[in-house]
Design a protein around this motif. Structure first.
Motif, PDB file in Angstrom:
ATOM      1  N   LEU A 448       0.841  -1.195   0.000  1.00 18.59           N
ATOM      2  CA  LEU A 448       0.000   0.000   0.000  1.00 18.59           C
ATOM      3  C   LEU A 448       0.881   1.251   0.000  1.00 18.59           C
ATOM      4  CD1 LEU A 448      -2.717   1.425   0.167  1.00 18.59           C
ATOM      5  CD2 LEU A 448      -2.674   1.108   2.655  1.00 18.59           C
ATOM      6  N   TYR A 449       1.959   1.220   0.773  1.00 22.14           N
ATOM      7  CA  TYR A 449       2.893   2.351   0.791  1.00 22.14           C
ATOM      8  C   TYR A 449       3.506   2.561  -0.585  1.00 22.14           C
ATOM      9  CZ  TYR A 449       7.416   4.639   1.295  1.00 22.14           C
ATOM     10  OH  TYR A 449       8.505   5.447   1.100  1.00 22.14           O
ATOM     11  N   ARG A 450       3.926   1.476  -1.235  1.00 20.82           N
ATOM     12  CA  ARG A 450       4.594   1.621  -2.529  1.00 20.82           C
ATOM     13  C   ARG A 450       3.643   2.153  -3.605  1.00 20.82           C
ATOM     14  NH1 ARG A 450       6.485  -3.448  -1.247  1.00 20.82           N
ATOM     15  NH2 ARG A 450       5.372  -4.431  -2.985  1.00 20.82           N
ATOM     16  N   ILE A 451       2.369   1.777  -3.524  1.00 24.94           N
ATOM     17  CA  ILE A 451       1.410   2.231  -4.530  1.00 24.94           C
ATOM     18  C   ILE A 451       0.977   3.674  -4.263  1.00 24.94           C
ATOM     19  CG2 ILE A 451      -0.892   1.862  -5.497  1.00 24.94           C
ATOM     20  CD1 ILE A 451      -0.556  -1.110  -4.909  1.00 24.94           C
ATOM     21  N   ALA A 452       0.700   3.994  -3.012  1.00 22.77           N
ATOM     22  CA  ALA A 452       0.073   5.282  -2.688  1.00 22.77           C
ATOM     23  C   ALA A 452       1.062   6.388  -2.360  1.00 22.77           C
ATOM     24  CB  ALA A 452      -0.892   5.100  -1.508  1.00 22.77           C
ATOM     25  N   ALA A 453       2.259   6.051  -1.836  1.00 19.28           N
ATOM     26  CA  ALA A 453       3.110   7.121  -1.286  1.00 19.28           C
ATOM     27  C   ALA A 453       4.585   6.771  -1.353  1.00 19.28           C
ATOM     28  CB  ALA A 453       2.703   7.385   0.162  1.00 19.28           C
ATOM     29  N   ILE A 454       5.039   6.247  -2.483  1.00 17.33           N
ATOM     30  CA  ILE A 454       6.398   5.734  -2.578  1.00 17.33           C
ATOM     31  C   ILE A 454       7.458   6.792  -2.293  1.00 17.33           C
ATOM     32  CG2 ILE A 454       6.480   6.144  -5.057  1.00 17.33           C
ATOM     33  CD1 ILE A 454       8.205   3.298  -3.075  1.00 17.33           C
ATOM     34  N   HIS A 455       7.193   8.068  -2.597  1.00 19.05           N
ATOM     35  CA  HIS A 455       8.199   9.111  -2.411  1.00 19.05           C
ATOM     36  C   HIS A 455       8.072   9.818  -1.054  1.00 19.05           C
ATOM     37  CE1 HIS A 455       9.554   8.571  -6.460  1.00 19.05           C
ATOM     38  NE2 HIS A 455       8.370   8.847  -6.971  1.00 19.05           N
ATOM     39  N   GLN A 456       7.173   9.346  -0.201  1.00 16.03           N
ATOM     40  CA  GLN A 456       6.983   9.949   1.117  1.00 16.03           C
ATOM     41  C   GLN A 456       7.737   9.137   2.179  1.00 16.03           C
ATOM     42  OE1 GLN A 456       5.457  12.879   1.172  1.00 16.03           O
ATOM     43  NE2 GLN A 456       5.159  12.610  -1.034  1.00 16.03           N
ATOM     44  N   PRO A 457       7.999   9.719   3.347  1.00 18.93           N
ATOM     45  CA  PRO A 457       8.715   8.993   4.402  1.00 18.93           C
ATOM     46  C   PRO A 457       7.943   7.745   4.846  1.00 18.93           C
ATOM     47  CG  PRO A 457       8.626  11.332   4.883  1.00 18.93           C
ATOM     48  CD  PRO A 457       7.710  11.119   3.733  1.00 18.93           C
ATOM     49  N   GLU A 458       8.575   6.603   4.744  1.00 18.14           N
ATOM     50  CA  GLU A 458       7.905   5.337   5.040  1.00 18.14           C
ATOM     51  C   GLU A 458       7.381   5.289   6.477  1.00 18.14           C
ATOM     52  OE1 GLU A 458       8.998   0.916   3.708  1.00 18.14           O
ATOM     53  OE2 GLU A 458      10.270   1.633   5.340  1.00 18.14           O
ATOM     54  N   ALA A 459       8.213   5.756   7.439  1.00 10.97           N
ATOM     55  CA  ALA A 459       7.802   5.709   8.843  1.00 10.97           C
ATOM     56  C   ALA A 459       6.537   6.528   9.083  1.00 10.97           C
ATOM     57  CB  ALA A 459       8.937   6.217   9.738  1.00 10.97           C
ATOM     58  N   LEU A 460       6.421   7.682   8.408  1.00  9.69           N
ATOM     59  CA  LEU A 460       5.229   8.517   8.574  1.00  9.69           C
ATOM     60  C   LEU A 460       3.999   7.854   7.981  1.00  9.69           C
ATOM     61  CD1 LEU A 460       5.955  12.307   7.989  1.00  9.69           C
ATOM     62  CD2 LEU A 460       5.330  11.109  10.083  1.00  9.69           C
ATOM     63  N   ILE A 461       4.133   7.271   6.795  1.00  6.93           N
ATOM     64  CA  ILE A 461       2.983   6.623   6.154  1.00  6.93           C
ATOM     65  C   ILE A 461       2.492   5.462   7.002  1.00  6.93           C
ATOM     66  CG2 ILE A 461       2.169   5.425   4.098  1.00  6.93           C
ATOM     67  CD1 ILE A 461       2.698   8.446   3.760  1.00  6.93           C
ATOM     68  N   TYR A 462       3.404   4.705   7.584  1.00  5.73           N
ATOM     69  CA  TYR A 462       3.003   3.607   8.468  1.00  5.73           C
ATOM     70  C   TYR A 462       2.264   4.138   9.708  1.00  5.73           C
ATOM     71  CZ  TYR A 462       5.730   0.189   5.812  1.00  5.73           C
ATOM     72  OH  TYR A 462       6.212  -0.652   4.833  1.00  5.73           O
ATOM     73  N   TYR A 463       2.707   5.301  10.193  1.00  8.72           N
ATOM     74  CA  TYR A 463       2.013   5.922  11.319  1.00  8.72           C
ATOM     75  C   TYR A 463       0.599   6.332  10.915  1.00  8.72           C
ATOM     76  CZ  TYR A 463       0.476   9.635  14.441  1.00  8.72           C
ATOM     77  OH  TYR A 463      -0.283  10.426  15.271  1.00  8.72           O
ATOM     78  N   PHE A 464       0.453   6.897   9.718  1.00 13.51           N
ATOM     79  CA  PHE A 464      -0.871   7.302   9.242  1.00 13.51           C
ATOM     80  C   PHE A 464      -1.774   6.084   9.069  1.00 13.51           C
ATOM     81  CE2 PHE A 464       1.299  11.096   6.938  1.00 13.51           C
ATOM     82  CZ  PHE A 464       1.472  11.732   8.157  1.00 13.51           C
ATOM     83  N   ILE A 465      -1.223   4.969   8.601  1.00 13.28           N
ATOM     84  CA  ILE A 465      -2.013   3.739   8.461  1.00 13.28           C
ATOM     85  C   ILE A 465      -2.505   3.280   9.829  1.00 13.28           C
ATOM     86  CG2 ILE A 465      -1.847   1.279   7.920  1.00 13.28           C
ATOM     87  CD1 ILE A 465      -0.008   2.048   5.586  1.00 13.28           C
ATOM     88  N   ALA A 466      -1.613   3.312  10.823  1.00 10.10           N
ATOM     89  CA  ALA A 466      -2.010   2.914  12.184  1.00 10.10           C
ATOM     90  C   ALA A 466      -3.113   3.831  12.717  1.00 10.10           C
ATOM     91  CB  ALA A 466      -0.796   2.944  13.106  1.00 10.10           C
ATOM     92  N   ASP A 467      -3.025   5.105  12.393  1.00  3.48           N
ATOM     93  CA  ASP A 467      -4.040   6.060  12.845  1.00  3.48           C
ATOM     94  C   ASP A 467      -5.381   5.781  12.166  1.00  3.48           C
ATOM     95  OD1 ASP A 467      -4.611   8.540  14.410  1.00  3.48           O
ATOM     96  OD2 ASP A 467      -5.060   9.350  12.424  1.00  3.48           O
ATOM     97  N   LEU A 468      -5.358   5.452  10.880  1.00  2.85           N
ATOM     98  CA  LEU A 468      -6.597   5.109  10.162  1.00  2.85           C
ATOM     99  C   LEU A 468      -7.213   3.835  10.714  1.00  2.85           C
ATOM    100  CD1 LEU A 468      -5.518   5.950   6.494  1.00  2.85           C
ATOM    101  CD2 LEU A 468      -7.230   7.169   7.855  1.00  2.85           C
ATOM    102  N   LEU A 469      -6.388   2.881  11.099  1.00  2.00           N
ATOM    103  CA  LEU A 469      -6.901   1.657  11.723  1.00  2.00           C
ATOM    104  C   LEU A 469      -7.551   1.976  13.065  1.00  2.00           C
ATOM    105  CD1 LEU A 469      -3.952  -0.785  10.937  1.00  2.00           C
ATOM    106  CD2 LEU A 469      -6.294  -0.986  10.075  1.00  2.00           C
ATOM    107  N   ALA A 470      -6.919   2.866  13.843  1.00  2.87           N
ATOM    108  CA  ALA A 470      -7.478   3.231  15.148  1.00  2.87           C
ATOM    109  C   ALA A 470      -8.802   3.959  14.994  1.00  2.87           C
ATOM    110  CB  ALA A 470      -6.481   4.111  15.906  1.00  2.87           C
ATOM    111  N   GLN A 471      -8.955   4.731  13.906  1.00  2.00           N
ATOM    112  CA  GLN A 471     -10.216   5.432  13.646  1.00  2.00           C
ATOM    113  C   GLN A 471     -11.253   4.537  12.952  1.00  2.00           C
ATOM    114  OE1 GLN A 471      -9.828   9.467  11.909  1.00  2.00           O
ATOM    115  NE2 GLN A 471      -7.616   9.216  12.151  1.00  2.00           N
TER     116      GLN A 471
END
Length: 619
Positions: A448-471
């Protein structure tokens, strides 16, 4: 506190300092022989509350690079003008440099008053103010080192100057000399731009290597501490060879960022400047060549200001608001003063409307928090880089950034709008994926990171995914990310068929089955069986490791756990190692390994496979 003295050769700078301090700032035999200051000379005046340090910079054109090395990190300057000679070529150039570096106060000292009449002195003062109107606000002193005239008054004025240095910032120190003292080892001298250092503390060379401070001479006296705005000699202990430390290197209290060779500056012209030209650039004790490119103007006239890009032959350790002096490509005349606006400037789209608006906004910021907020408008930034730009300690940034409603996570700073933008991309990507691949339960976190946000910081995108799961805007089933509404169920007839299919899978002892083989075993149409198996895949019961070849998902997870443990133990795994463990044929093993690569669990490196997303097959 350091005060720089500048002026034309033989205008009495060294004699004035001798009268003020009792110290001869000419320290080299060649200087005494020739009667002029060649390198930087220093003299000190101890006072009850502080010690004043004076830098006697060379006045001859040939030695201008040394003169510029003395001006970094200093707030006050004295311009020395001999009463019997008045304004001379280096007087004009030095004064132009002082103005372009925006000293807080320029004090004008007219020397050799004993050699001319009072009328001549008055004319010299009047000529200075008429030629340079900005000196009307400066303090003027009439002195004679020979008779002592005006020395006490000048000394009293200098003693009352307030210190403007900030000791609370990280330590930053420019090295201009390196030598070895028998019994002590390596000693460096230079000016502390900011911060505070004590003996036995550790610092970082600009090369990244650590050194320990054994002894400190502050303002020519033994001291336990050294502070911003002081001239310091530091006795350092290090494994680095003395020859590895060069004039122009730095010492920092924190690990340095990468030096920059492309910066955006606001320049103030000292002469006519064309759109693009070669320059000599001076910063602290560093001197390099480069290219100056105007960003908004075709040309610039004296005293005009403009945005420009400066590309440097040798990278420098610069930060926001640092001052540089630029000379022409032949190094014969002063071209401009420059103030650093941005480091690591982009190579492309430097003149777009968005880019120029950003730079103008940056110029109007009033404080550090506002400036950092401006940097973060369009992209996240590492806290290490922001700390360098702000010249703050990294641990102090969260509170500073919170003033502008900026968040910090995983070593990065970002705005709420950035998080919202990236979160929307993640959801949109999963929505498209569900439409395009209805036979799949979802995507792995890594894919999902590679498709949606490959040029963005990986650690941040993973944090955003965790936040979406929590919501509960995303859900995770057996490691696969999907939208909450993406769910499928078997009807009664399909549930009965599943039991038959499951029996055949269990008889395979962990191997995969083709759609065609199952259709033949259960005497069903191949298309009907294919649709059913892919529906079972959507529910997570089965997983297609290649098209039309399925494996029980629980079995696949067991293999993934074994592979993960093997890699954690040995570092990697090969197809042959997995084949020997499973006792399969090579083709089937390759298909399984390639599936692990495609889904983001592993990644191939040569003939082995490494772990990419170890959380993927966790329950």
């Amino acid at each position: 506190m350091i005060i720089v003295t500048s002026g034309h050769v033989d205008h009495g700078k060294t004699a004035l300092l001798r009268a003020l301090t009792g110290t001869d700032a000419d320290r080299l035999p060649e200087e005494k022989k020739r009667g002029m200051t060649i390198d930087l000379g220093y003299a000190y005046l101890p006072l009850p509350q502080k010690t004043l340090g004076f830098i006697d910079v060379p006045g001859h054109e040939k030695f201008l690079s040394n003169m510029l090395a003395g001006l970094g990190g200093v707030d006050y300057a004295m311009l020395i003008v001999a009463a019997d000679e008045g304004i001379q070529p280096q007087t004009a150039e030095h004064l132009a440099i002082l103005r372009l570096l925006h000293f807080k106060q320029i004090i004008v000292v007219i020397t050799k008053a004993d050699k001319v009449s009072e009328t001549h002195i008055a004319n010299t003062k009047q000529q200075l103010m008429q030629t340079y109107p900005f000196l009307e606000e400066s303090a003027f002193f009439i002195t004679s080192a020979y008779t002592g005239q005006g020395i006490d008054e000048l000394q009293a004025h200098l003693a009352n100057l307030p210190s403007l240095s900030n000791n609370q910032l990280p330590f930053r120190y420019a090295i201009d000399r390196i030598f070895t003292i028998k019994g002590a080892g390596t000693v460096v001298t230079g000016t502390a731009f900011s911060g505070r250092i004590a003996t036995n503390e550790e610092l970082y060379l600009s090369t990244g290597k650590k050194v320990r401070i054994k002894n400190i001479h502050s303002q020519d006296q033994q001291s336990m501490v050294g502070e911003a705005g002081q001239r310091l000699a530091l006795n350092i202990q290090t494994d680095v060879e003395r020859t590895e430390i060069q004039r122009g290197d730095w010492l920092f209290s924190h690990p340095p960022t990468v030096a920059t060779d492309r910066i955006t500056v606001e320049i103030e012209a000292a002469q006519w400047i064309q759109e693009s030209q070669a320059v000599h650039s001076y910063h602290a004790a560093s001197h390099t060549t480069g290219k100056l490119t105007l960003l908004e103007n075709k040309q610039l006239y004296p005293q005009q200001k403009a945005l420009a890009e400066l590309t440097l032959q040798d990278p420098l350790y610069l930060t926001y608001n640092d001052k540089l002096i630029l000379r022409t490509g032949d190094a014969k005349s002063l071209l401009a003063g420059a103030r650093v606006i941005e480091i690591y400037s982009p190579k492309r789209y430097k003149r777009t409307e968005v880019r120029l608006n950003f730079l103008h906004h940056l110029l109007t910021t009033q404080n550090v928090a506002e400036r950092l907020s401006c940097y973060l408008q369009h992209r996240p930034m590492p806290l290490t880089e922001l700390a360098w730009l702000a010249q703050r300690k990294e641990e102090d940034l969260p509170d500073l950034l919170a003033e502008r409603h900026i968040q910090t996570r995983q070593g990065w700073a970002f705005t709420r709008s950035y998080q919202q933008q990236q979160s929307e991309k993640l959801i949109a990507t999963l929505t498209d994926y569900h439409q395009q691949s209805p036979d799949q339960l979802g995507l792995s976190k890594a894919r999902l990171y590679r498709i949606a946000a490959i040029h963005q910081p990986e650690a941040l995108i993973y944090y955003f995914i965790a936040d979406l799961l929590a919501q509960e805007k995303l859900q995770q089933t057996r490691g696969w990310l999907h939208l909450p509404e993406h769910k499928i169920r078997f009807n009664t007839e399909e549930q009965q068929l599943w039991q038959q299919v499951l029996t055949h899978f269990e008889q395979q002892h962990g191997q995969a089955l083709w759609v065609r083989d199952l259709a033949n075993l259960l005497d069903l149409d191949e298309s009907t069986m294919r649709n059913f198996l892919y529906k079972a895949g959507k529910l997570g019961y089965l997983t297609p490791i290649v098209r039309d070849r399925f494996m029980l998902t629980e079995t696949l997870y067991a293999y993934a756990h074994w592979v993960k443990n093997a890699i954690l133990e040995k570092g990697d795994i090969s197809v042959n190692q997995l084949r020997d463990e499973l006792q399969w044929g090579r083709k089937m093993t390759v298909q399984l390994m390639e599936y692990f690569d495609r889904c983001g669990f592993l990644r191939r490196k040569g003939n082995v496979h490494l772990l990419r997303d170890g959380d993927l097959f966790d329950y």
